[in-house]
Design a protein around this motif. Structure first.
Motif, PDB file in Angstrom:
ATOM      1  N   GLY A 129      80.105  58.899  51.008  1.00 62.15           N
ATOM      2  CA  GLY A 129      79.485  59.077  52.317  1.00 62.15           C
ATOM      3  C   GLY A 129      78.491  57.955  52.555  1.00 62.15           C
ATOM      4  N   ASP A 130      77.598  58.154  53.498  1.00 63.11           N
ATOM      5  CA  ASP A 130      76.578  57.157  53.792  1.00 63.11           C
ATOM      6  C   ASP A 130      75.441  57.313  52.780  1.00 63.11           C
ATOM      7  OD1 ASP A 130      75.082  55.227  54.991  1.00 63.11           O
ATOM      8  OD2 ASP A 130      74.307  56.543  56.563  1.00 63.11           O
ATOM      9  N   VAL A 174      83.420  57.802  40.030  1.00 62.82           N
ATOM     10  CA  VAL A 174      82.118  57.355  40.544  1.00 62.82           C
ATOM     11  C   VAL A 174      81.557  56.174  39.741  1.00 62.82           C
ATOM     12  CG1 VAL A 174      81.574  59.639  41.502  1.00 62.82           C
ATOM     13  CG2 VAL A 174      80.671  59.018  39.251  1.00 62.82           C
ATOM     14  N   ALA A 175      82.429  55.564  38.925  1.00 68.29           N
ATOM     15  CA  ALA A 175      81.973  54.439  38.095  1.00 68.29           C
ATOM     16  C   ALA A 175      81.374  53.332  38.958  1.00 68.29           C
ATOM     17  CB  ALA A 175      83.126  53.908  37.246  1.00 68.29           C
ATOM     18  N   GLY A 176      81.917  53.136  40.144  1.00 66.23           N
ATOM     19  CA  GLY A 176      81.404  52.091  41.022  1.00 66.23           C
ATOM     20  C   GLY A 176      80.226  52.547  41.860  1.00 66.23           C
ATOM     21  N   SER A 177      80.283  53.787  42.352  1.00 69.30           N
ATOM     22  CA  SER A 177      79.261  54.234  43.300  1.00 69.30           C
ATOM     23  C   SER A 177      78.009  54.798  42.621  1.00 69.30           C
ATOM     24  CB  SER A 177      79.859  55.289  44.244  1.00 69.30           C
ATOM     25  OG  SER A 177      80.373  56.375  43.516  1.00 69.30           O
ATOM     26  N   TYR A 178      78.189  55.474  41.484  1.00 71.68           N
ATOM     27  CA  TYR A 178      77.046  56.098  40.820  1.00 71.68           C
ATOM     28  C   TYR A 178      77.275  56.014  39.304  1.00 71.68           C
ATOM     29  CZ  TYR A 178      73.147  59.500  40.452  1.00 71.68           C
ATOM     30  OH  TYR A 178      71.939  60.135  40.177  1.00 71.68           O
ATOM     31  N   PRO A 179      77.063  54.810  38.738  1.00 70.34           N
ATOM     32  CA  PRO A 179      77.417  54.569  37.330  1.00 70.34           C
ATOM     33  C   PRO A 179      76.726  55.523  36.333  1.00 70.34           C
ATOM     34  CG  PRO A 179      76.831  52.506  38.424  1.00 70.34           C
ATOM     35  CD  PRO A 179      76.542  53.601  39.402  1.00 70.34           C
ATOM     36  N   ALA A 183      81.793  71.984  46.257  1.00 70.87           N
ATOM     37  CA  ALA A 183      81.474  70.546  46.195  1.00 70.87           C
ATOM     38  C   ALA A 183      80.012  70.347  45.832  1.00 70.87           C
ATOM     39  CB  ALA A 183      81.757  69.885  47.541  1.00 70.87           C
ATOM     40  N   VAL A 184      79.713  69.138  45.411  1.00 70.15           N
ATOM     41  CA  VAL A 184      78.325  68.752  45.153  1.00 70.15           C
ATOM     42  C   VAL A 184      78.121  67.381  45.801  1.00 70.15           C
ATOM     43  CG1 VAL A 184      76.538  68.393  43.419  1.00 70.15           C
ATOM     44  CG2 VAL A 184      78.488  69.870  42.893  1.00 70.15           C
ATOM     45  N   THR A 185      77.064  67.257  46.610  1.00 68.58           N
ATOM     46  CA  THR A 185      76.776  65.972  47.247  1.00 68.58           C
ATOM     47  C   THR A 185      75.547  65.354  46.594  1.00 68.58           C
ATOM     48  OG1 THR A 185      77.744  66.673  49.329  1.00 68.58           O
ATOM     49  CG2 THR A 185      76.192  64.840  49.435  1.00 68.58           C
ATOM     50  N   PHE A 186      75.751  64.151  46.058  1.00 64.63           N
ATOM     51  CA  PHE A 186      74.674  63.428  45.381  1.00 64.63           C
ATOM     52  C   PHE A 186      74.198  62.282  46.258  1.00 64.63           C
ATOM     53  CE2 PHE A 186      74.965  64.956  40.983  1.00 64.63           C
ATOM     54  CZ  PHE A 186      76.233  65.510  40.937  1.00 64.63           C
ATOM     55  N   PRO A 187      72.906  62.233  46.603  1.00 66.95           N
ATOM     56  CA  PRO A 187      72.358  60.997  47.180  1.00 66.95           C
ATOM     57  C   PRO A 187      72.367  59.933  46.071  1.00 66.95           C
ATOM     58  CG  PRO A 187      70.828  62.865  47.408  1.00 66.95           C
ATOM     59  CD  PRO A 187      71.877  63.275  46.441  1.00 66.95           C
TER      60      PRO A 187
END
Lengths: 262, 161
Positions: A62-63, A81-86, A159-163
């Motif tokens: 997401g944003d 999520v290796a790229g977005s949230y290592p 689901a779980v949304t992580f900032p």
């Protein structure tokens, strides 16, 4: 195991209706629940497997956030999520072992809320939002002590949304036999401050170390943590380590996490 | 009772099972495929590792009903089509990657996935990937060596067994 019926619905709607039956229980990846059933610690009449529900699997960006379906396995999170949230990918990729990671799910882990599980630390440190079939729950309201959460009977983590933080790291001091966290610390730095969540240590389950958060929000460095410590009271003590030992480890692992976050 | 249908080692199978039938029980008791071993029965030891839809999983910690419709491979399905040992199995034999042999099926099933994901793993990567497979004879050294050899890497530098 006691005997029970098992259902394997392919939609969330069917799963929820199956869970409406008497003594029904949801089955995620089963990596905790199946051993518990074998030990006769649970005796459902109906087990409702969530493993075939595609609509609660997968990862969407997401944003400034990443949303992970509750039925997504640890292995899929580690890769996805290796790229977005290592830091979250690294945490997921170090839960259990490769075979466990192919079955266990993020939703199952969060619903169980084992006091030594890894995911609760990531969710709490990220200020993530837990999405269920009925509502959204802030991480700060979700965890309510060992094996206790805000989930109602029959409610499913969809689901779980992580900032996504600017910097983050999870450091786990593994209990050498079980490889569960003897202490695990997740540090996440956001524009509005730093959050520090600790698993494995407290008798009340995952918790935020607010003193460390304040110090790191002012100055994100290992030096900022000098002199900070937690009391041994309220920490778990067992044959693997006393409460005082765990309290000490929390400070050590927090420093290491700050170093790793860079 | 629940009817489950799946493909095991390329063969379609269908059985009526009770809800609490584990994959280990389904394979061993219903299909008589006893190569999948039950060591701890608590998902620690990995002697029961099989492949379900291409993923390595612990058969003791999965219900047969959850594998309905799945493609399953067990140690009995790992040899070559002509019955000769696969490269990985042959490497276990050549390098004596076993002592009592109880953990071997799970070791082979896990190692096969490792080599699929990472065709040239380092010794460290092999040991790390075998975290969920316990050899109670503690014969890890030759197991690691066998996997390294199966990946086509030189094992002459590995300390003598």
């Amino acid at each position: 195991m006691y005997s029970f019926e098992i259902e394997t619905p392919t939609s969330l709607a069917d799963a929820l209706s199956a869970l409406g039956q008497d003594e029904a229980q949801a089955l995620g990846g089963g990596q905790t629940l199946i051993p518990s059933l074998k030990a006769r610690l649970a005796s459902p009449a109906v087990l409702v497997s969530l493993a075939k529900i595609d609509e609660i699997k997968g990862i969407t960006a997401g944003d400034g956030t990443v949303t992970i379906g509750g039925g997504t396995t640890h292995a899929a999170v580690a890769a996805g999520v290796a790229g977005s949230y290592p830091a979250l990918a690294a945490l997921a990729g170090n839960i259990g072992d490769p075979a466990v990671r192919n079955r266990g799910t993020i939703g199952g882990s969060l619903a169980n809320n084992d006091p030594a599980a890894c995911y609760p630390a990531a969710v709490l440190a990220s200020g993530a939002t837990i999405v269920t079939n009925t509502r959204e729950i802030a991480a700060d309201d979700y965890f309510q002590g060992m094996f206790t959460t805000a989930l109602e009977e029959g409610e499913i983590v969809t689901a779980v949304t992580f900032p996504i933080p600017e910097k983050a790291a999870y450091l786990k001091f593994e209990q050498p036999a079980s490889r569960f966290a003897l202490v695990g610390v997740f540090v996440a730095k956001y524009p509005d401050g730093v959050r520090v969540a600790v698993t494995g240590a407290s008798e009340s389950g995952v918790f935020r170390w607010t003193e460390a958060e304040a110090a790191l929000s002012a100055d994100f460095s290992v030096a900022a943590l000098d002199g900070l410590s937690l009391p041994a009271e309220g920490m778990m003590g067992d044959l693997h380590g006393s409460g005082a030992y765990r309290a000490h480890l929390v400070a050590v692992m927090t420093k290491r996490a700050v170093t790793a976050a860079g | 009772m629940t009817k489950v249908t799946m493909t095991v080692n390329g063969k379609a199978v269908s059985k009526e099972v009770s809800g609490n039938t584990l994959m280990t029980e389904f394979l061993r008791d219903e299909l008589r495929l006893t190569g999948t071993h039950v060591g701890c029965d608590t998902s620690q030891c990995g002697a029961c590792v099989i492949h379900v839809d291409g993923k390595n999983v612990k058969a003791c910690t999965m219900f047969a009903a959850e594998a309905h419709g799945a493609e399953v491979t067990t140690i009995e399905g790992m040899a070559n089509a002509d019955g000769s040992l696969s490269v990985l199995q042959q490497a276990f034999q050549d390098h004596h990657g076993l002592q009592c042999g109880f953990c071997t099926p799970g070791m082979v099933m896990t190692a096969a996935k490792l080599l699929e994901e990472n065709p040239k793993p380092s010794e460290h990567e092999i040991r790390d990937y075998l975290e969920g497979n316990i050899c109670r004879c503690t014969g890890y050294h030759n197991i690691v060596k066998a996997i390294l050899a199966a990946s086509g890497q030189d094992v002459s530098g590995i300390a003598a067994e």
